[in-house]
Write a protein that holds these residues in place. Structure first.
Motif, PDB file in Angstrom:
ATOM      1  N   ALA A 127     -79.324 -25.123 -98.677  1.00  0.00           N
ATOM      2  CA  ALA A 127     -79.884 -24.795 -99.988  1.00  0.00           C
ATOM      3  C   ALA A 127     -78.899 -25.169-101.087  1.00  0.00           C
ATOM      4  O   ALA A 127     -77.695 -24.899-100.987  1.00  0.00           O
ATOM      5  CB  ALA A 127     -80.222 -23.310-100.061  1.00  0.00           C
ATOM      6  N   GLY A 128     -79.405 -25.818-102.129  1.00  0.00           N
ATOM      7  CA  GLY A 128     -78.559 -26.224-103.238  1.00  0.00           C
ATOM      8  C   GLY A 128     -77.879 -27.563-103.054  1.00  0.00           C
ATOM      9  O   GLY A 128     -77.316 -28.116-104.001  1.00  0.00           O
ATOM     10  N   LYS A 129     -77.917 -28.100-101.848  1.00  0.00           N
ATOM     11  CA  LYS A 129     -77.333 -29.415-101.589  1.00  0.00           C
ATOM     12  C   LYS A 129     -78.357 -30.502-101.913  1.00  0.00           C
ATOM     13  O   LYS A 129     -79.551 -30.237-102.047  1.00  0.00           O
ATOM     14  CB  LYS A 129     -76.896 -29.534-100.120  1.00  0.00           C
ATOM     15  N   THR A 130     -77.881 -31.735-102.010  1.00  0.00           N
ATOM     16  CA  THR A 130     -78.767 -32.855-102.349  1.00  0.00           C
ATOM     17  C   THR A 130     -79.058 -33.690-101.116  1.00  0.00           C
ATOM     18  O   THR A 130     -78.134 -34.145-100.433  1.00  0.00           O
ATOM     19  CB  THR A 130     -78.136 -33.740-103.439  1.00  0.00           C
ATOM     20  N   LEU A 131     -80.336 -33.879-100.846  1.00  0.00           N
ATOM     21  CA  LEU A 131     -80.796 -34.702 -99.727  1.00  0.00           C
ATOM     22  C   LEU A 131     -81.327 -36.020-100.259  1.00  0.00           C
ATOM     23  O   LEU A 131     -82.188 -36.042-101.144  1.00  0.00           O
ATOM     24  CB  LEU A 131     -81.904 -33.978 -98.958  1.00  0.00           C
ATOM     25  N   GLY A 132     -80.840 -37.109 -99.713  1.00  0.00           N
ATOM     26  CA  GLY A 132     -81.382 -38.422-100.020  1.00  0.00           C
ATOM     27  C   GLY A 132     -82.336 -38.857 -98.932  1.00  0.00           C
ATOM     28  O   GLY A 132     -81.985 -38.839 -97.750  1.00  0.00           O
ATOM     29  N   VAL A 133     -83.547 -39.225 -99.322  1.00  0.00           N
ATOM     30  CA  VAL A 133     -84.564 -39.658 -98.363  1.00  0.00           C
ATOM     31  C   VAL A 133     -84.813 -41.142 -98.578  1.00  0.00           C
ATOM     32  O   VAL A 133     -85.297 -41.552 -99.638  1.00  0.00           O
ATOM     33  CB  VAL A 133     -85.874 -38.870 -98.539  1.00  0.00           C
ATOM     34  N   VAL A 146     -83.766 -33.024-103.992  1.00  0.00           N
ATOM     35  CA  VAL A 146     -84.212 -34.169-103.196  1.00  0.00           C
ATOM     36  C   VAL A 146     -84.308 -35.416-104.073  1.00  0.00           C
ATOM     37  O   VAL A 146     -84.948 -35.399-105.132  1.00  0.00           O
ATOM     38  CB  VAL A 146     -85.578 -33.895-102.521  1.00  0.00           C
ATOM     39  N   LEU A 147     -83.655 -36.468-103.591  1.00  0.00           N
ATOM     40  CA  LEU A 147     -83.665 -37.766-104.252  1.00  0.00           C
ATOM     41  C   LEU A 147     -84.230 -38.774-103.261  1.00  0.00           C
ATOM     42  O   LEU A 147     -83.734 -38.883-102.131  1.00  0.00           O
ATOM     43  CB  LEU A 147     -82.236 -38.147-104.646  1.00  0.00           C
ATOM     44  N   GLY A 148     -85.279 -39.487-103.620  1.00  0.00           N
ATOM     45  CA  GLY A 148     -85.925 -40.409-102.683  1.00  0.00           C
ATOM     46  C   GLY A 148     -85.917 -41.834-103.184  1.00  0.00           C
ATOM     47  O   GLY A 148     -85.957 -42.090-104.393  1.00  0.00           O
ATOM     48  N   GLU A 175     -77.977 -45.627-105.364  1.00  0.00           N
ATOM     49  CA  GLU A 175     -78.087 -44.326-106.026  1.00  0.00           C
ATOM     50  C   GLU A 175     -78.174 -43.206-104.995  1.00  0.00           C
ATOM     51  O   GLU A 175     -77.618 -42.117-105.194  1.00  0.00           O
ATOM     52  CB  GLU A 175     -79.301 -44.305-106.951  1.00  0.00           C
ATOM     53  N   ILE A 176     -78.863 -43.464-103.898  1.00  0.00           N
ATOM     54  CA  ILE A 176     -78.906 -42.494-102.791  1.00  0.00           C
ATOM     55  C   ILE A 176     -77.513 -42.319-102.211  1.00  0.00           C
ATOM     56  O   ILE A 176     -77.025 -41.194-102.036  1.00  0.00           O
ATOM     57  CB  ILE A 176     -79.888 -42.954-101.694  1.00  0.00           C
ATOM     58  N   PHE A 177     -76.859 -43.416-101.890  1.00  0.00           N
ATOM     59  CA  PHE A 177     -75.550 -43.363-101.245  1.00  0.00           C
ATOM     60  C   PHE A 177     -74.537 -42.587-102.089  1.00  0.00           C
ATOM     61  O   PHE A 177     -73.711 -41.847-101.566  1.00  0.00           O
ATOM     62  CB  PHE A 177     -75.026 -44.770-100.980  1.00  0.00           C
ATOM     63  N   ALA A 178     -74.572 -42.757-103.392  1.00  0.00           N
ATOM     64  CA  ALA A 178     -73.541 -42.193-104.270  1.00  0.00           C
ATOM     65  C   ALA A 178     -73.734 -40.716-104.578  1.00  0.00           C
ATOM     66  O   ALA A 178     -72.766 -40.046-104.960  1.00  0.00           O
ATOM     67  CB  ALA A 178     -73.488 -42.982-105.571  1.00  0.00           C
ATOM     68  N   ASN A 179     -74.947 -40.195-104.393  1.00  0.00           N
ATOM     69  CA  ASN A 179     -75.249 -38.880-104.954  1.00  0.00           C
ATOM     70  C   ASN A 179     -75.719 -37.834-103.958  1.00  0.00           C
ATOM     71  O   ASN A 179     -76.091 -36.731-104.383  1.00  0.00           O
ATOM     72  CB  ASN A 179     -76.324 -39.032-106.039  1.00  0.00           C
ATOM     73  N   CYS A 180     -75.690 -38.125-102.664  1.00  0.00           N
ATOM     74  CA  CYS A 180     -76.333 -37.211-101.711  1.00  0.00           C
ATOM     75  C   CYS A 180     -75.349 -36.637-100.702  1.00  0.00           C
ATOM     76  O   CYS A 180     -74.496 -37.348-100.160  1.00  0.00           O
ATOM     77  CB  CYS A 180     -77.477 -37.923-101.000  1.00  0.00           C
ATOM     78  N   LYS A 185     -69.583 -45.913-100.163  1.00  0.00           N
ATOM     79  CA  LYS A 185     -70.166 -45.490-101.443  1.00  0.00           C
ATOM     80  C   LYS A 185     -70.584 -44.025-101.420  1.00  0.00           C
ATOM     81  O   LYS A 185     -70.938 -43.463-102.467  1.00  0.00           O
ATOM     82  CB  LYS A 185     -71.382 -46.356-101.768  1.00  0.00           C
ATOM     83  N   MET A 186     -70.548 -43.394-100.248  1.00  0.00           N
ATOM     84  CA  MET A 186     -71.045 -42.026-100.105  1.00  0.00           C
ATOM     85  C   MET A 186     -69.945 -41.014-100.359  1.00  0.00           C
ATOM     86  O   MET A 186     -68.754 -41.308-100.238  1.00  0.00           O
ATOM     87  CB  MET A 186     -71.606 -41.838 -98.686  1.00  0.00           C
ATOM     88  N   PRO A 187     -70.320 -39.770-100.701  1.00  0.00           N
ATOM     89  CA  PRO A 187     -69.328 -38.701-100.855  1.00  0.00           C
ATOM     90  C   PRO A 187     -68.643 -38.413 -99.515  1.00  0.00           C
ATOM     91  O   PRO A 187     -69.235 -38.591 -98.447  1.00  0.00           O
ATOM     92  CB  PRO A 187     -70.159 -37.496-101.306  1.00  0.00           C
ATOM     93  N   ASP A 188     -67.407 -37.962 -99.573  1.00  0.00           N
ATOM     94  CA  ASP A 188     -66.716 -37.547 -98.359  1.00  0.00           C
ATOM     95  C   ASP A 188     -67.454 -36.372 -97.729  1.00  0.00           C
ATOM     96  O   ASP A 188     -67.903 -35.449 -98.430  1.00  0.00           O
ATOM     97  CB  ASP A 188     -65.280 -37.139 -98.675  1.00  0.00           C
ATOM     98  N   GLY A 189     -67.581 -36.403 -96.401  1.00  0.00           N
ATOM     99  CA  GLY A 189     -68.246 -35.319 -95.691  1.00  0.00           C
ATOM    100  C   GLY A 189     -69.755 -35.417 -95.677  1.00  0.00           C
ATOM    101  O   GLY A 189     -70.441 -34.436 -95.356  1.00  0.00           O
TER     102      GLY A 189
END
Length: 385
Positions: A133-139, A160-162, A187-192, A216-220
């Motif tokens: 909950a509260g985290k960002t999911l890229g679809v 949710v970002l698709g 945009e998905i890779f950088a923000n999810c 390009k993705m966040p650590d973890g």
């Protein structure tokens, strides 16, 4: 009577949706085939074969291009297993966060230990994991499965970002208002915090997740792949897991080199493995095959255009052909020269191939059929009555 051959076990209830004019048969010369996982790339196609229905969404096990050249229409069943996969996506989100698999395995070592309860309380801290909950999911991919997964994640409190470069209008309408649409993969890779992939395996998407995109993705970041093995480069995901760049990788398509790797949750293609899903796929495959054999409609064809029209006359001529100039005039000319009037004519193209349906009140003569088959680019002609 049309003969239908099964290459895998298919739900009996699903097969009950075959038209009475279609019968399941062990013949070596079937009119149509229903298949699930059997590999058909080396299957010898008999001349009578006109259709193959894959009871499932993916169809990598069927040589669709070779089938098109042979005038064999291939179908799949998109959306029939969507809910089953959606549920597994939700499971995968939790598996990727809470170290559930590791915790269960650890508990197994405490079997028959009289101090098990005390050790459980002492050892549970090593399996702490974040809530979703509260985290960002890229679809990635907002088709039937991706759309359902996106909506469900939103209901669970995720942002949710698709992204889907081929998003259809129908699928767009099914998305909840709170889902934000990304402009690109990047945009998905950088923000999810989590990324789930629901794209077909194509030249464009092969190795979509690789060293360059992972960087390009966040650590973890946590990555879920319940779509196809080839979407993720195994060497690159293993390196990212080892460095901690990727916290967890959940896959429903594990290959030998990824199984047993730390922080990989490998499942044996369980996405559609529910009795409800198998039955839904079988029902849709049976209905598609029946409609094509009796009426010529190509709903959910993957190698020819989708064309569906109600029958308006006693006879229907169907022509699978290459998408080349002057084909419509050549076909209509051959029919007209045989003295047959065309009441209604439909034609639709898709890439290199096209499909034509002609409704007439008169059965075409043998000479008319010979003329149609002699046209350069015609792949297969059928007469339905």
């Amino acid at each position: 009577m049309f003969n239908i051959k099964l290459l895998n076990k298919i739900s009996a209830n699903g097969l009950s949706y075959l038209d009475p004019a279609c019968q399941v048969s062990e013949t070596e010369a079937p009119d149509a085939i229903i298949v699930r996982s059997a590999d058909m790339h080396s299957y010898e196609m008999n001349p009578e074969l006109v259709a193959i229905a894959r009871a499932g969404a993916g169809y990598n096990n069927i040589p669709t291009d070779a089938c098109a050249e042979a005038g064999i229409c291939v179908f799949n069943t998109p959306g029939a297993n969507a809910n089953a996969v959606r549920e597994l996506v939700l499971c995968a989100l939790l598996l990727s966060s809470r170290k559930i698999v590791e915790a269960i395995d650890w508990c197994k070592d405490l079997k028959d230990d009289p101090d098990a309860l005390k050790k459980v309380e002492k050892g549970k801290s090593q399996f702490v994991g974040p809530e979703i909950a509260g985290k960002t999911l890229g679809v990635i991919g907002l088709g039937k499965v991706g759309g359902l997964a996106a909506n469900a994640a939103l209901d669970l409190g995720m942002n949710v970002l698709g992204f889907d470069p081929y998003l259809s209008l129908d699928n767009a309408w099914s998305l909840a208002r709170g889902i934000k649409r990304a402009a690109s993969y990047d945009e998905i890779f950088a923000n999810c915090d989590y990324i789930t992939i629901h794209a077909p395996l194509t030249d464009e998407t092969k190795n979509l997740i690789n060293a360059e995109t992972i960087a390009k993705m966040p650590d973890g970041v946590r990555i879920i792949n319940l779509a196809r093995a080839g979407l993720v480069n195994n060497d690159d995901i293993k390196a990212a897991l080892a460095s901690g760049k990727v916290a967890k990788y959940v896959t429903d398509f594990p290959t030998g080199d990824i199984i047993g790797v730390e922080n990989v949750v490998a499942m044996p293609h369980l996405g559609a493995s529910t009795p409800e899903s198998e039955e839904n796929c079988a029902v849709m495959a049976a209905e598609e095959i029946s409609d094509f054999l009796l009426n010529g409609n190509t709903t959910n064809s993957v190698n020819f255009p989708n064309l569906s029209q109600p029958r308006s006359t006693k006879f229907r001529i169907t022509v699978l052909h290459r998408n080349v100039p002057n084909m419509i005039s050549a076909v209509s000319g051959a029919i007209g020269n045989a003295g047959v009037n065309i009441e209604h004519m439909y034609n639709r193209s898709r890439g290199e191939y096209a499909y034509m349906m002609l409704d007439t009140d008169v059965h075409p003569t043998d000479a008319a059929l010979e003329a149609l088959n002699a046209i350069d680019g015609v792949l297969k002609v059928r007469i339905l009555d």
